[in-house]
Write a protein that holds these residues in place. Structure first.
Motif, PDB file in Angstrom:
ATOM      1  N   SER A  27      -4.339   0.019   5.767  1.00  0.00           N
ATOM      2  CA  SER A  27      -3.799  -0.351   4.456  1.00  0.00           C
ATOM      3  C   SER A  27      -4.848  -0.145   3.380  1.00  0.00           C
ATOM      4  O   SER A  27      -4.578   0.412   2.312  1.00  0.00           O
ATOM      5  N   TYR A  70      -7.395  -6.631   2.123  1.00  0.00           N
ATOM      6  CA  TYR A  70      -6.932  -5.484   2.892  1.00  0.00           C
ATOM      7  C   TYR A  70      -8.007  -4.949   3.809  1.00  0.00           C
ATOM      8  O   TYR A  70      -9.205  -5.051   3.529  1.00  0.00           O
ATOM      9  N   LEU A 123      -4.782   2.322   0.117  1.00  0.00           N
ATOM     10  CA  LEU A 123      -5.030   1.870  -1.244  1.00  0.00           C
ATOM     11  C   LEU A 123      -6.189   2.613  -1.873  1.00  0.00           C
ATOM     12  O   LEU A 123      -6.138   3.009  -3.041  1.00  0.00           O
ATOM     13  N   PRO A 183       0.812  -1.220   0.000  1.00  0.00           N
ATOM     14  CA  PRO A 183       0.000   0.000   0.000  1.00  0.00           C
ATOM     15  C   PRO A 183       0.845   1.271   0.000  1.00  0.00           C
ATOM     16  O   PRO A 183       0.509   2.240  -0.673  1.00  0.00           O
TER      17      PRO A 183
END
Lengths: 219, 679, 323, 202, 488
Positions: free
Chosen positions: C231, C227, C235, C79
């Motif tokens: 994180s 995820y 992203l 990420p």
């Protein structure tokens, strides 16, 4: 002996040599082959003797005697003996039949003339007329080897070729130096003997002298 | 001085390997090789920097057979390149060979002699490679070139215990020798007018040649050197030979030896022939593009790790030859400055490829050593058991995918820039070709990224797909050290690309007709191409990336929740996760296989077995897909078909009939008599 | 060395850069929210307010992170790589002023490959936990990325050659100086090609449906399925940012007016305002388009991309081969 | 609908114009959430303040069918539609429990779904909520005692709130979720009312 | 004075082996030592001839050795030395296996030494006729050696060999006679008229037409002995059936001796006819040989035949070198030297392979490197040498050959030959790799002979390597003066 007569005699002898070689092509039995070969050798001996007489060359006389002993007496005898031992094999079914063989022999003679043309042109010797004929008998001998099935007839063919060469040497140069001549005789004799031995071996191994059966080694 | 030290060290390496028992001899031999690599790199670098060629000659008593070494900057550059691969490979080799598990090491190390011969051959292989670039005349060049091929051939075949190795040997031997004969013909034709065949003499003598002769020589050089570089259609040996060799040898072959194809091409076509019409370059460019795409597509589909890398080498050599071909186009169009730019890209990429492909092959070797297999579908999860190998390989994978700020990007950027510079230089046909090339290059880059995501991901990530992978252990210290060297090189060459670009440009000074000092590019802290047409500063980029990442990390540390919990992988609540549920390498490549199905011609085989009672119940489904390297196989098949009648005619000749044989004598006699009469 | 040339120097330029970065970071979620909002309205819904993405990000940052025990450090690092590469791109693309000194650090090709870096990282991360969905996602994402590359490259080619530079700042500056060039058919076709590629790269319809929750049709979502928490937030933010960067790139390449050539404070502020308007307009266009489109089958995506490739090729042909 | 690059561009643009004309005519159809219409909401336990703060304005839902007859699913599927439009409250459905804040569980928990349900709960990062939907989720309904039934949802994972009904109406479900978060809109607030020009066009 | 021991030592060895009855072990050792001595003497001879000097002996300069003779004497003596020394292992084994009786053993030794003697005589004879006699004598000596094993194949091979060889050699005699005729007709009969030095001296006075004719006969004739296509047909049979040491000598030494004869005549013909004629003839026949070898190697199934065809190829290459003029000659001579070293090695080792695997088929041999690591390794090295790979001598000589071909202005012919060489390379390597690698048959005995036995082979490979890297100065000057002998 005048030059003209000498020339005629030598050319005649050469022609007879060639004819004796060609004779093999129409004969059908091994003894006849051997006989023809002996006769051919005899004509050469005659030619050499005539030449020796004219040139008063002792070496040539020696050569003639050797040749007589070897090619007229010993080799035909040896060949006949071998032939008796291994059998006639009624071989003589040549690859090429008689008429074609003779035609080829004619062509080969023409080729020999064509090839020998510069030699004849250059030479001032009275024997030059026989040289193409000698070359032709070399070719005919070669043709016999290539077209006859029996190992023995191949030997004969080889010997005919040898005869042609010997005649050529005599006609062209009145004989190569003696030492060379002797070496050649020795080689021919030894070669002949070796071939003879191998004829026996072929007979033992393959139960025939037909070399056409010898085709396991190829590619 | 350093050159001789290098020779001595390599020779000592060979002797050591041969003389000492393998268990004790490997390390001293490796030390010799490493020393030689360093000496060679120093010698090469010195020549490049000073621009002064160094030479050495062992005169011969027959003309043209002198062993003449003459290292000019171009050769020096390649000597550095070889050093970069040899140094880690030498460090890598002892421990790698000592492990019985690595199936590809077995060929060399566990042959009857315990690998002595293989060790000596490796040293000789390196020695001959180093001498190729230092060769100053045709004889030395060809001797070392073929020596290199022989040594590597024997190393590829090893003990020849598997059909794979033998087949690889056959392919390699045939193609290498075909290439060699083309090269030999080319060089000897070039040298026909000189007395000794020294390159220096050829340079002067080659200008008077006719167009046809020059074209023929160019084609011979292109295909001859192309066969070494693995250009399509002469690439077939590469995916066979590289996997079969022990991995450090694969690294040497792929990292260093293939580049010598470029070296030879540059040496002959630019230096000795002095360039030619633009179509020469166009042809090289086309072959380069085709090779690049071919290589990357097959790499993508490959499930054998080392074959994948080998196909990727075809791709990269294609890129390198794109640069070289482009340089030739520019040169043919009278643009020496742009030619220098294109060659800069080509050489730079060659050097980069040496770094990352050497690294990747060593990484693959470590994996193969640990798992005993090259099959991607049997790997997985190795990153946890082999963290060093994984990290180094990741660097290599990112570099080869041309991701900034690593080195692969710098050279691909240069290649893009040179392609763009090609518009309007050599006419509209070439302009279209440039556009297509840009597209192809970009596609190659994208596919390479996909390929290496697959290669790295399937190998190192997720769960182990087999017992060997689950029980793998990290490589010994020396092997890790060996991998760290090229990994560091990948990073440094990327970040300090402009400095290295200057070095490369200095090497180009040896190639006549080029104008590396001109305005086509400027290298200070960054690259600047064509007076500002393109500019990058890799170091700044790296800072930018690092800064952004650091800022993000800092902010997240400061502001976000720090709670972290370890759980199972989410799989829709299934009871347990096994490696059978993971995506496989084949599945990964499937979409692209479909997209390029017309090119790759996969064969699909779907078998559905129904329940005997009712066809609505399926008992089993089998799906099998195979991609055949049809270009390689069909080419080999075509050659075989061409040869068959020849072999057949041979059989007709030798029929076994003595009569026929005598007839041959007769016929030959008559034929020659006739010939003699009329000649 | 960055200081030399260009329109701005020194501290001012750095300030503009920082401003641009912050602007992009902060505006990006809002633009995505705007698209969602407009789409909702077009679907006859009230929809969430445009600032809803900020709430989601805040929520995600505050949440716990659950990590698979099969995952490696790649999963944790990816990420940040994605975020950093996208942020770097955001800094390289001229939004407010052109050309800035940072323009010399990277050009359009760098932008392309930085985005590829992000795709690479997320692709690996998708494979890392060993879930079938992640592998599927990364396979698809990389397929599309690979197929989009040629179009991007050709579009870059088509934009760069007439402008005499691959560096974005220069291209934009040239376009402002020579408005005729910006409206030439070649330029427009290149932009159209880029637009299609943008849809693919940013994971928009018809290539990928960002709102899907059917695993089999996912691309981007499939990769990040594992995820959670911060994180995931990174992203998502990176994805928003990518979308924003693409939009502003298109906006500034197609309608470069408003970008400050000499970054005085007022000019930059005006430029920022104009940028927001331009991007918002483009976002609206995307929303309208997405309302109109259905998602394509995965294996028809290459066809779409080949259309864009053709457009880019035509762009090249018309921009300088026909001259 | 055909993708925009289809060959028959003129017709396609005509269709597009018609489509947008229709959108314009239709306007927004979202209805206000009427709490009175719903039945009582069964709050199982108090929600922490922090959770409410964090999830209150952006909620991601993962729906788990633990063995339902799909009646509840049909109702749940109506939540994102233009009429109920859960998105106006910042609620959306996600594909992975990793992304989710709230598990919407339906049905009696069958034996097969017992473990997956627990795993889903484990896979969801904290803070998280569980809302069970429908009577079966509460007490297994007509399936109680069935050989394949393991028990109510609460016997497997902790449940924060329950929405009764067989099946409950979408509005109830929405209200239940919001209730669980303690952020039911005041009547007349912006997110709830149909104000503005779009409403008047209807 | 060196010529007497040179020719004497093989004769002495022959006499010893023939006369000592019953056969004693020391006869073999003596024979081997004498062949080593011959080799040493040949080296000394070569040293004497370095700067173009000629050693003459006997009445009418019966023997004469110049640098060209020295090259071939080296080759013959070297090949003989390796073959006889290594051949002892072969003989010991055949004897202990009971396949070789005492009688045949004696004959083997005697004939082998006669064979060596005749070859040495052929290259040192001053007289064309004597040379012819000597070459013919090699046929006779070897015919029995080929047929030593008396298998059907051996008999067949010997018959073909002796028949074709005799015919060929007879044709060569026609050429000799024609040359002599020319000499006598133009110059008149003199002493030593058939001596090389004399022939070359007066060559410009000879008639070109006849010399052409003569050369054709000589080329076809000696070419038959040299195994040039299409007269090569006996060669694969003879080489594959003969005992390994004999195959080694025939291939490494006998074929070059026949080429030596051609070369001598070429010198005379060139001096008479002018350049070009003989070159073209040699190039045609050389290229044809290479092509025929390639055609027959593609699908060759027997490894000894494979080696034999490889000899055809290399003789053809040497012929091409002769045709490429002064630059090609040293290349061709080097090629023959290297070929002798490489070919004796592989032929000798092929005997070991045959003994171990009991088959001559390539498909019957596998895992050679495992069965006999040392022998297999040496075999591989020899094959690599034969394929013209560095660091072996044939690489260097082929390099020189190709260079000469291009420099002489025959790029297309050279290109064609290169293509054929490539085909041969691929085929040969394919066959050999099948033999070397893979898993050996189950019941096969593993292990090499004692390492010391391989010393001669290793030495000859070492020479091959030296020839491939550096041409020693003396050798180079020997070659240079050999070129002068031929080209004046």
């Amino acid at each position: 002996m005048s030059v003209e007569i000498f020339t005629t005699v030598m050319t005649l002898a050469s022609s007879l040599v060639l004819l004796a070689g060609i004779a093999i092509l129409w004969r059908r039995s091994l003894p006849a082959y051997i006989h023809a070969f002996a006769r051919q050798s005899f004509f050469i001996v005659v030619a050499v003797l005539v030449l020796a007489a004219r040139e008063r060359d002792r070496e040539l006389v020696l050569v003639a005697l050797l040749m007589f002993a070897l090619k007229v007496v010993f080799m035909p005898a040896a060949l006949r003996r071998v032939q008796r031992h291994v059998g006639a094999d009624a071989d003589v079914r040549p690859y090429v039949n008689t008429p074609v063989s003779l035609a080829i022999a004619g062509i080969l003679t023409l080729v020999a003339y064509a090839v020998a043309q510069p030699v004849v042109a250059l030479s001032h010797l009275p024997t030059r007329g026989g040289m193409p004929l000698a070359l032709a008998s070399v070719f005919v001998g070669l043709f016999i080897v290539a077209s006859r099935r029996s190992a023995l007839s191949q030997i004969v063919g080889f010997l005919v070729m040898e005869n042609g060469i010997a005649l050529l040497a005599v006609l062209a140069t009145y004989g190569v130096p003696l030492i060379v001549e002797l070496g050649v005789f020795l080689d021919v004799l030894l070669g002949f003997l070796v071939m003879q031995v191998f004829v026996y071996r072929i007979r033992d191994a393959f139960e025939t002298t037909d070399v056409d059966r010898l085709r396991s080694l190829r590619h | 001085m350093f050159l001789l030290l290098m020779l001595a060290a390599y020779a000592a390496g060979a002797v050591t390997a041969l003389a000492l028992p393998p268990a004790r001899g490997r390390r001293p031999a490796a030390a010799c090789l490493a020393l030689g690599a360093l000496a060679g790199a120093v010698a090469g670098a010195r020549v490049v920097i000073t621009g002064q060629p160094v030479g050495w000659e062992l005169p011969s008593s027959l003309p043209g057979l002198a062993l003449l070494l003459e290292l000019d900057p171009l050769g020096g550059f390649f000597l550095c390149l070889i050093g970069l691969v040899v140094l880690p490979a030498a460090i890598y080799a002892p421990d790698y060979l000592a492990s019985p598990a690595a199936p590809d090491a077995a060929g060399g190390a566990h042959a009857a002699d315990g690998g002595r011969v293989a060790g000596a051959l490796t040293a000789l292989f390196i020695l001959s490679m180093s001498l190729v670039v230092a060769a100053g005349n045709v004889f030395t060049f060809l001797l070392c070139w073929e020596g290199m091929a022989v040594c590597s051939l024997l190393l590829v075949v090893g003990d020849g215990a598997t059909e794979e190795r033998r087949g690889a040997g056959r392919w390699y031997a045939g193609m290498a020798h075909a290439g060699f004969l083309l090269i030999a013909a080319c060089l000897l034709l070039l040298a026909a007018r000189t007395s000794g065949g020294a390159f220096a003499d050829i340079r002067g003598a080659s200008y008077g040649l006719g167009t046809g002769a020059r074209n023929a020589m160019f084609l011979m050089a292109l295909f001859g050197f192309g066969s070494k570089a693995g250009l399509v259609p002469l690439q077939g040996w590469l995916p066979r030979a590289h996997p079969a060799a022990p991995s450090h040898v694969s690294a040497l072959m792929s990292g260093a030896m293939l580049k010598l194809g470029l070296y030879g091409f540059l040496r002959v076509v630019f230096d000795l022939l002095g360039g030619g019409p633009p179509w020469w370059g166009g042809l090289a460019l086309a072959l380069g593009i085709i090779s690049a795409l071919y290589g990357v597509l097959y790499a993508l589909l490959e499930r054998d790790l080392k074959r994948l890398l080998a196909y990727s080498s075809i791709e990269n050599l294609g890129l390198i030859f794109m640069g070289a071909g482009l340089g030739l186009v520019f040169h043919g169009a009278g643009r020496g400055d742009l030619a220098a730019l294109a060659l800069l890209a080509s050489l730079f990429h060659a050097f980069n490829h040496a770094a990352f492909k050497g690294l990747l092959f060593m990484g693959a070797g470590s994996v193969v050593r640990a798992t005993g297999t090259r099959d991607l579908e049997a790997m997985g999860g190795l990153i946890k058991r082999m963290p060093w190998t994984a990290a180094c390989t990741l660097v290599g994978a990112m570099a080869i995918a041309a991701l900034p700020p690593l080195n692969g990007f710098a050279s691909e950027w240069l290649l893009f820039q040179s392609l763009m510079a090609g518009v309007g230089v050599a006419g509209p046909l070439f302009a279209v070709a440039m556009a297509m090339s840009v597209g192809a290059l970009a596609l190659t880059g994208g596919l390479a990224a996909a390929c290496f995501v697959k290669a790295f991901g399937i190998t190192f990530l997720a769960l182990p797909r087999g017992r060997a992978a689950a029980e793998a252990a990290e490589s010994p210290r020396l092997m890790r050290l060996a991998m760290l060297i090229p990994a560091a090189a990948c990073v440094l060459l990327g970040i300090l690309a402009p400095s290295f670009g200057r070095f490369t440009a200095a090497a180009l000074a040896a190639v006549p007709w080029l104008d590396p000092s001109s305005a086509s590019f400027r290298l200070d802290a960054g690259f600047e191409v064509r007076d500002g047409f393109g500019r990058i500063a890799p170091a700044v980029l790296a800072l930018l990336l690092l800064g952004s990442a650091a800022a993000a990390w800092g902010a997240v540390r400061l502001l976000a929740s720090r709670r972290r919990r370890v759980g199972e992988t989410w799989g829709c609540g299934r009871i347990g996760q096994t490696s059978r549920m993971e995506y496989t390498a084949a599945a990964f490549a499937e979409p692209l296989l479909r997209v390029f199905g017309d090119l790759l011609r996969p064969t699909r085989d779907l078998t559905i077995e129904f329940h005997p009672e009712s066809k609505y119940f399926v008992r089993s489904i089998g799906y099998r897909t195979r991609v055949r390297a049809w270009l390689e196989e069909d080419l080999a098949g075509a050659i075989r078909r061409l040869l068959r009648p020849l072999g057949g005619s041979g059989r007709l000749i030798q029929s076994g009939s003595v009569h026929l044989y005598i007839a041959y004598v007769f016929a030959a006699l008559l034929a020659f008599l006739l010939l003699a009469r009329w000649m | 060395m960055i200081g030399a040339g260009g329109g701005a120097t020194g501290l001012g330029a750095i300030l503009v850069e920082v401003l641009q970065g912050l602007l992009a970071l902060l505006l990006a979620p809002g633009i995505v929210g705007l698209v969602r909002f407009i789409k909702a309205r077009l679907q006859g819904r009230r929809g969430a307010p445009p600032w809803q993405p900020y709430r989601e990000l805040a929520k995600l940052f505050g949440k716990e992170m659950v990590v698979s025990r099969n995952a490696s450090w790649i999963f944790g690092v990816a990420p940040y790589v994605v975020f950093a590469s996208t942020l770097a791109v955001a800094l390289l693309v001229p939004m407010l002023a052109a050309p800035l000194p940072i323009d010399r650090a990277g050009d359009l090709i760098v932008v392309v490959y930085l985005l590829l870096l992000g795709t690479f990282a997320i692709g690996l991360a998708g494979l890392d936990p060993g879930s079938a969905f992640g592998g599927m996602g990364s396979s698809r994402a990389l397929t599309i990325a690979a197929l989009a590359e040629p179009t991007i490259a050709l579009a870059v080619f088509a934009l760069a050659v007439p402008a005499g530079s691959t560096n974005l700042g220069r291209i934009v500056a040239r376009a402002i100086e020579d408005p005729g060039g910006a409206l030439s058919p070649g330029h427009l076709m290149a932009l159209a090609a880029l637009f299609i590629v943008m849809l693919a790269e940013a994971g928009r319809l018809p290539v990928d449906n960002p709102a899907t929750h059917l695993e089999l049709t996912m691309i981007h979502e499939a990769m990040i399925l594992e995820y959670s928490g911060r994180s995931l937030a990174l992203l998502e933010w990176a994805a928003f940012l990518k979308f924003f960067v693409f939009l502003s790139l298109l906006a500034n390449l197609g309608l470069p007016w408003g970008v400050a050539l000499n970054p005085g404070a007022s000019a930059v502020l005006v430029a920022a305002a104009i940028l927001i308007v331009k991007v918002a307009l483009l976002a609206a266009a995307v929303a309208v388009l997405e309302t109109r489109l259905a998602k394509l089958r995965l294996f028809r995506v290459p066809e779409l991309l080949s259309v864009s490739f053709l457009l880019a090729l035509l762009a090249i042909t018309s921009s300088f081969l026909v001259e | 609908m055909r993708p925009f690059y289809c060959h028959n561009a003129p017709r396609s643009s005509l269709v597009m114009a018609k489509l947008f004309a229709k959108i314009w005519r239709t306007g927004i159809v979202t209805e206000p959430l009427s709490i009175e219409a719903g039945r009582t909401l069964d709050l199982a336990r108090r929600i922490e303040d922090r959770t409410r703060r964090l999830l209150g304005r952006a909620l991601a839902i993962r729906q788990v069918d633990a063995g339902s007859c799909n009646g509840c699913e049909i109702e749940i599927a109506a939540l994102p539609n233009p009429i109920y439009d859960c998105e106006r409250f910042g609620i959306h459905f996600v594909a992975s429990p990793r992304h989710a804040d709230l598990l919407l569980v339906t049905g009696p928990v069958t034996r097969n779904m017992e473990v997956p349900l627990r795993k889903t709960w484990e896979a969801t990062p904290d803070p998280k909520l569980v809302v069970s939907i429908g009577d079966c989720a509460h007490d297994c309904g007509v399936f109680r005692g069935g050989y394949g039934v393991s028990g109510p949802v609460a016997s497997v994972i902790p449940v924060d709130a329950h929405v009764p009904g067989c099946p409950p109406e979408p509005a109830d479900i929405l209200a239940g979720i919001l209730k669980a978060l303690d952020r039911l809109p005041e009547p007349g607030s912006r997110a709830d009312s149909r104000t503005g020009s779009t409403a008047s066009r209807r | 004075m060196l010529l007497i021991p040179l020719l004497g030592s093989p004769l002495l060895a022959a006499a010893l082996s023939w006369l000592v009855r019953p056969y004693r072990r020391w006869v073999g050792i003596a024979s081997a030592s004498l062949s080593v001595a011959t080799f040493v003497i040949a080296i000394l001879l070569a040293r004497r001839c370095l700067d173009g000097a000629a050693i003459v002996l006997g009445p009418m300069e019966f023997l004469r050795a110049d640098s060209l003779s020295a090259v071939f004497a080296l080759l013959v003596a070297g090949g003989a030395c390796v073959s006889t020394v290594f051949g002892r292992s072969y003989l010991d084994r055949e004897r202990s296996d009971g396949r070789l009786g005492e009688d045949r053993l004696r004959r083997f030794h005697a004939l082998t030494n006669v064979f060596i003697f005749t070859m040495l005589l052929a290259v040192t004879a001053h007289n064309v006729g004597i040379m012819w006699v000597a070459v013919e004598a090699t046929t006779i000596a070897t015919a029995f050696l080929i047929g030593l094993e008396r298998s059907e194949g051996a008999i067949e091979a010997s018959w073909k060999y002796i028949l074709i060889g005799s015919i060929g050699i007879a044709l060569a005699f026609v050429g000799t006679v024609l040359g002599y005729f020319d000499f006598v007709a133009r110059v008149g009969p003199t002493d030593g008229a058939l001596n090389w030095s004399v022939l070359v001296r007066v060559a410009d006075r000879l008639d070109p037409d006849i010399m052409r004719l003569s050369f054709v006969f000589v080329l076809i004739g000696y070419g038959t002995k040299a195994g040039l296509a299409p007269m090569h047909t006996w060669l694969p049979d003879a080489h594959s059936e003969a005992p390994a040491p004999i195959s080694a000598m025939m291939s490494g030494a006998l074929l070059p001796v026949a080429l030596y004869a051609v070369l001598r005549w070429k010198a005379v013909t060139d001096a008479c006819v002018g350049d070009g004629f003989t070159d073209h003839m040699l190039m045609i026949i050389g290229a044809l040989s290479v092509a025929v070898a390639a055609a027959l190697l593609v699908r060759q199934a027997h490894y000894k035949r494979m080696l034999a065809y490889s000899s055809v190829e290399h003789v053809g290459l040497a012929c091409l070198g002769f045709g490429f003029g002064p630059a090609g000659l040293p290349a061709a001579l080097l090629h023959l030297l290297s070929h002798a070293a490489a070919k004796s090695t592989v032929f000798l080792l092929s005997g070991e392979i045959l003994h171990r695997y009991r088959t001559t088929r390539v498909s019957g041999v596998s895992g050679l490197l495992k069965t006999m690591p040392l022998a297999g390794g040496l075999f591989l090295a020899g094959i690599l040498g034969l394929l013209g790979l560095p660091p072996f001598g044939l690489f260097l000589s082929e390099f020189l050959l190709i260079r000469a071909g291009f420099a002489a202005g025959y790029p297309r012919l050279t290109g064609f030959v290169l293509l054929m060489v490539l085909l041969i390379f691929i085929s040969l390597l394919g066959h050999v790799s099948r033999m070397l690698y893979g898993s050996p048959p189950e019941a096969i005995h593993r292990g090499d002979l004692p390492a010391a036995r391989y010393v001669p082979i290793a030495l000859s490979l070492a020479i091959l390597v030296i020839l491939g890297l550096v041409i020693p100065g003396p050798l180079a000057s020997l070659l240079r003066s050999a070129v002068e002998v031929v080209y004046g």
